[in-house]
Design an enzyme around this catalytic site. Structure first.
Site, mmCIF file in Angstrom:
data_model
loop_
_atom_site.group_PDB
_atom_site.id
_atom_site.type_symbol
_atom_site.label_atom_id
_atom_site.label_comp_id
_atom_site.label_asym_id
_atom_site.label_seq_id
_atom_site.Cartn_x
_atom_site.Cartn_y
_atom_site.Cartn_z
ATOM 1 N N THR A 124 3.186 -12.714 7.721
ATOM 2 C CA THR A 124 4.609 -12.924 7.438
ATOM 3 C C THR A 124 4.727 -13.980 6.336
ATOM 4 O O THR A 124 4.178 -15.075 6.480
ATOM 5 C CB THR A 124 5.320 -13.371 8.727
ATOM 6 O OG1 THR A 124 5.157 -12.321 9.685
ATOM 7 C CG2 THR A 124 6.793 -13.645 8.496
ATOM 8 N N LYS A 210 11.049 -8.663 7.235
ATOM 9 C CA LYS A 210 10.305 -9.194 8.391
ATOM 10 C C LYS A 210 11.035 -10.408 8.985
ATOM 11 O O LYS A 210 11.178 -10.527 10.204
ATOM 12 C CB LYS A 210 8.881 -9.563 7.950
ATOM 13 C CG LYS A 210 8.051 -10.200 9.027
ATOM 14 C CD LYS A 210 7.802 -9.282 10.211
ATOM 15 C CE LYS A 210 7.223 -10.038 11.391
ATOM 16 N NZ LYS A 210 7.179 -9.240 12.603
ATOM 17 N N GLY A 265 37.969 -12.246 10.777
ATOM 18 C CA GLY A 265 39.229 -12.935 11.057
ATOM 19 C C GLY A 265 40.042 -12.082 12.004
ATOM 20 O O GLY A 265 39.481 -11.343 12.812
ATOM 21 N N CYS A 268 41.860 -11.500 17.064
ATOM 22 C CA CYS A 268 41.013 -11.480 18.263
ATOM 23 C C CYS A 268 39.747 -12.321 18.150
ATOM 24 O O CYS A 268 39.539 -13.226 18.953
ATOM 25 C CB CYS A 268 40.631 -10.041 18.611
ATOM 26 S SG CYS A 268 42.058 -9.091 19.115
HETATM 27 N N1 LIG Z 1 1.078 -12.446 16.432
HETATM 28 C C1 LIG Z 1 1.984 -11.519 16.248
HETATM 29 O O1 LIG Z 1 2.468 -10.881 17.180
HETATM 30 C C2 LIG Z 1 2.453 -11.201 14.862
HETATM 31 C C3 LIG Z 1 3.256 -10.077 14.655
HETATM 32 C C4 LIG Z 1 3.675 -9.773 13.367
HETATM 33 C C5 LIG Z 1 3.297 -10.580 12.305
HETATM 34 N N2 LIG Z 1 2.521 -11.689 12.535
HETATM 35 C C6 LIG Z 1 2.122 -12.493 11.381
HETATM 36 O O2 LIG Z 1 0.780 -12.110 11.053
HETATM 37 C C7 LIG Z 1 0.044 -13.246 10.609
HETATM 38 C C8 LIG Z 1 -1.160 -13.436 11.504
HETATM 39 O O3 LIG Z 1 -0.699 -13.723 12.804
HETATM 40 P P1 LIG Z 1 -1.713 -13.836 14.015
HETATM 41 O O4 LIG Z 1 -0.906 -14.073 15.239
HETATM 42 O O5 LIG Z 1 -2.661 -12.681 13.985
HETATM 43 O O6 LIG Z 1 -2.478 -15.185 13.595
HETATM 44 P P2 LIG Z 1 -3.713 -15.884 14.329
HETATM 45 O O7 LIG Z 1 -3.533 -17.335 14.166
HETATM 46 O O8 LIG Z 1 -3.923 -15.301 15.689
HETATM 47 O O9 LIG Z 1 -4.943 -15.402 13.432
HETATM 48 C C9 LIG Z 1 -5.142 -15.802 12.125
HETATM 49 C C10 LIG Z 1 -6.643 -15.664 11.829
HETATM 50 O O10 LIG Z 1 -6.863 -15.964 10.461
HETATM 51 C C11 LIG Z 1 -8.110 -16.619 10.379
HETATM 52 N N3 LIG Z 1 -8.248 -17.305 9.092
HETATM 53 C C12 LIG Z 1 -7.692 -18.479 8.710
HETATM 54 N N4 LIG Z 1 -8.090 -18.787 7.462
HETATM 55 C C13 LIG Z 1 -8.888 -17.797 7.057
HETATM 56 C C14 LIG Z 1 -9.593 -17.535 5.854
HETATM 57 N N5 LIG Z 1 -9.561 -18.391 4.833
HETATM 58 N N6 LIG Z 1 -10.314 -16.402 5.759
HETATM 59 C C15 LIG Z 1 -10.364 -15.543 6.794
HETATM 60 N N7 LIG Z 1 -9.712 -15.736 7.967
HETATM 61 C C16 LIG Z 1 -8.991 -16.838 8.073
HETATM 62 C C17 LIG Z 1 -8.106 -17.549 11.578
HETATM 63 O O11 LIG Z 1 -9.410 -17.997 11.905
HETATM 64 C C18 LIG Z 1 -7.509 -16.632 12.635
HETATM 65 O O12 LIG Z 1 -8.501 -15.898 13.321
HETATM 66 C C19 LIG Z 1 1.022 -14.421 10.621
HETATM 67 O O13 LIG Z 1 1.599 -14.529 9.336
HETATM 68 C C20 LIG Z 1 2.067 -13.987 11.624
HETATM 69 O O14 LIG Z 1 3.311 -14.593 11.356
HETATM 70 C C21 LIG Z 1 2.088 -12.001 13.794
#
Ligand SMILES: NC(=O)c1ccc[n+]([C@@H]2O[C@H](COP(=O)([O-])OP(=O)(O)OC[C@H]3O[C@@H](n4cnc5c(N)ncnc54)[C@H](O)[C@@H]3O)[C@@H](O)[C@H]2O)c1
Length: 438
Positions: A124, A210, A265, A268
């Site tokens: 995101t 998003k 507006g 209601c």
């Molecule tokens: N969790 C959800 O349900 C969800 C849903 C939709 C969107 N998102 C978005 O997706 C993205 C990821 O979310 P998440 O929950 O999977 O995050 P998370 O924190 O679970 O996982 C992120 C991963 O990235 C890895 N990472 C960090 N730096 C790195 C690098 N330089 N190279 C390779 N890997 C690296 C971390 O070690 C970790 O395993 C975020 O932007 C989040 O907002 C999450």
């Protein structure tokens, strides 16, 4: 296809498993050695329904492997999905440290790669990140040109923790933000089979979608909870109430009221909101969200006022005065508030509204207008063409076919039109059109 996934958290690990299941060869990359070891052993690094079995199965198939090396992932694959975390910084901004690090590594890896590559950002990201931040880093580090040597695009991820495999298989929709056809076609091949609509848009709009979806969900939950707290204070069953609220698919659970436009507006919504907030106060129930709605609405009226004032024009025409098209109800009309402010600023106003005939106004409606804009009679015109002819700037608050036709006929090229109603096909009309949100 040969794919790579950078970041093996909830999004990345589930995508790795599902894409491997669907027959693709997938290389996963993460900086966390513990996650890589778990996946190598056929285990899941995240707790999610169905992931234990799926990870075991896809790792055993030989289609899924992992590495800490971004360069390996890029050289060996055609498409990379970037799913690293983008948490909050202490000041509330998005912490993009992991993303920037990955972008630099991706750029350096691309420098050594021959052949095309598609980078799909799935983390995101605040709108503008892909085009203004990531693309320049990738081009600088790779020495290559986006759109020619490689492509970037943004595909928001809609899966929810707890039901992520189900959500992967059945997302609400697929949205791809791209500036070129090539990455869209790649993603269509990968996700076009899913049972949902596939939409292409600009990269910035996809980034914004998003945020809107998540914020809307947060808003819905908070609304239901504020209703719940107020119901508790009133001794009403909140489940029964919200169940019935959700039964209305015409106005409540629908597209109704979800188009950006002018302030609300009328007789209601403002008074009922006020009464609700007052009722809560009497029961010592705090409703910060509902309590903030009228202030936000007022900001919207002020936004329109500042757009008119910023134009520097002195002769203002208003098409529409009542609180919405098709009624003569002037009570708490935001257009009346707008007129009141503009008169107060000394601007010359002329107004047309087909439904508003001052001589016929009665009761509360009449009292409201006498209190707020007592001399409005002198400003009202019998014909919209008079208003258009007299003004340098027009404020259009009426949304009907006749108004649009009149604008088509009478607006002059030198006139500015402030469009509060999203006039259809405005690009075909004369005049300089300014919206409240564009
Ligand atoms: N969790 C959800 O349900 C969800 C849903 C939709 C969107 N998102 C978005 O997706 C993205 C990821 O979310 P998440 O929950 O999977 O995050 P998370 O924190 O679970 O996982 C992120 C991963 O990235 C890895 N990472 C960090 N730096 C790195 C690098 N330089 N190279 C390779 N890997 C690296 C971390 O070690 C970790 O395993 C975020 O932007 C989040 O907002 C999450």
């Amino acid at each position: 296809m040969k794919l790579s996934i950078l970041g093996l958290g909830y999004v990345g690990a589930v995508s790795l498993a599902c894409l491997g299941r669907d027959g693709h060869e997938v290389v996963g990359v993460d900086i966390d050695p513990a996650k890589l070891d778990l996946i190598r052993a056929g285990k899941t690094p995240v707790v999610e329904e169905g992931m234990v079995e799926l990870m075991e199965q896809v790792v055993a198939s030989g289609r899924v492997r992992v590495t800490p090396d971004v360069a390996v992932a890029i050289v060996d694959t055609e498409v990379s999905f970037i799913c690293v975390g983008t948490p909050s910084a202490p000041n509330g901004s998005q912490d993009q440290a992991a993303l920037l690090q990955v972008a630099r590594e991706l750029g350096r890896a691309l420098r050594r790669k021959h052949g095309p590559h598609v980078l799909v950002f799935r983390s995101t990201l605040v709108p503008g990140t892909v085009e203004d931040v990531l693309r320049p880093i990738l081009e600088r580090e790779s020495g290559k040109q986006e759109g020619v040597d490689f492509h970037v695009c943004f595909q928001p991820e809609f899966l929810r923790e707890g039901s992520s495999i189900r959500d992967y298989n059945q997302p609400p929709f697929t949205v791809v933000g791209a500036s070129h056809d090539a990455p869209v076609e790649v993603l269509r091949r990968l996700f076009g089979h899913l049972p949902c609509e596939f939409h292409r848009t600009s990269i910035r709009a996809a980034e914004m979608v998003k945020y809107c979806c998540n914020n809307f969900h947060a808003l819905k939950i908070t609304f239901a909870n504020e209703v719940g707290r107020l119901c508790e204070g009133l001794g009403v069953d909140p489940f029964e109430v919200m169940e019935l609220v959700c039964q209305d698919r015409q106005l409540n659970i629908s597209r109704a009221y979800l188009k950006p436009g002018f302030a609300f507006g009328g007789s209601c919504l403002p008074k009922d909101l006020r009464a609700t907030v007052y009722l809560a106060k009497m029961r010592d129930v705090e409703l910060p969200m509902l309590g903030g709605v009228l202030a936000s609405n007022q900001r919207h009226v002020e936004h329109a006022i500042s757009k008119v004032l910023a134009s520097g024009k002195r002769k203002i025409g208003m098409i529409g005065l009542s609180f919405k098209t098709g009624t003569d109800d002037l009570r708490e009309s935001p257009l009346v508030a707008l007129a009141e402010h503009l008169i107060g600023k000394g601007l010359a106003l002329s107004i047309y509204d087909p439904e508003v005939h001052l001589s016929r106004l009665l009761g509360a409606n009449r009292r409201f207008i006498e209190q707020h804009v007592p001399h409005i009679g002198q400003l009202m015109r019998a014909e919209p063409s008079q208003v258009i002819a007299e003004s340098e700037l027009l404020v259009v608050g009426l949304s009907d076919a006749r108004t649009f036709e009149l604008l088509r006929q009478h607006v002059r090229p030198d006139q500015t039109v402030i469009d509060l109603v999203n006039i259809p096909q405005r690009e075909t009309l004369r005049g300089h059109y300014v919206g409240l949100c564009w």
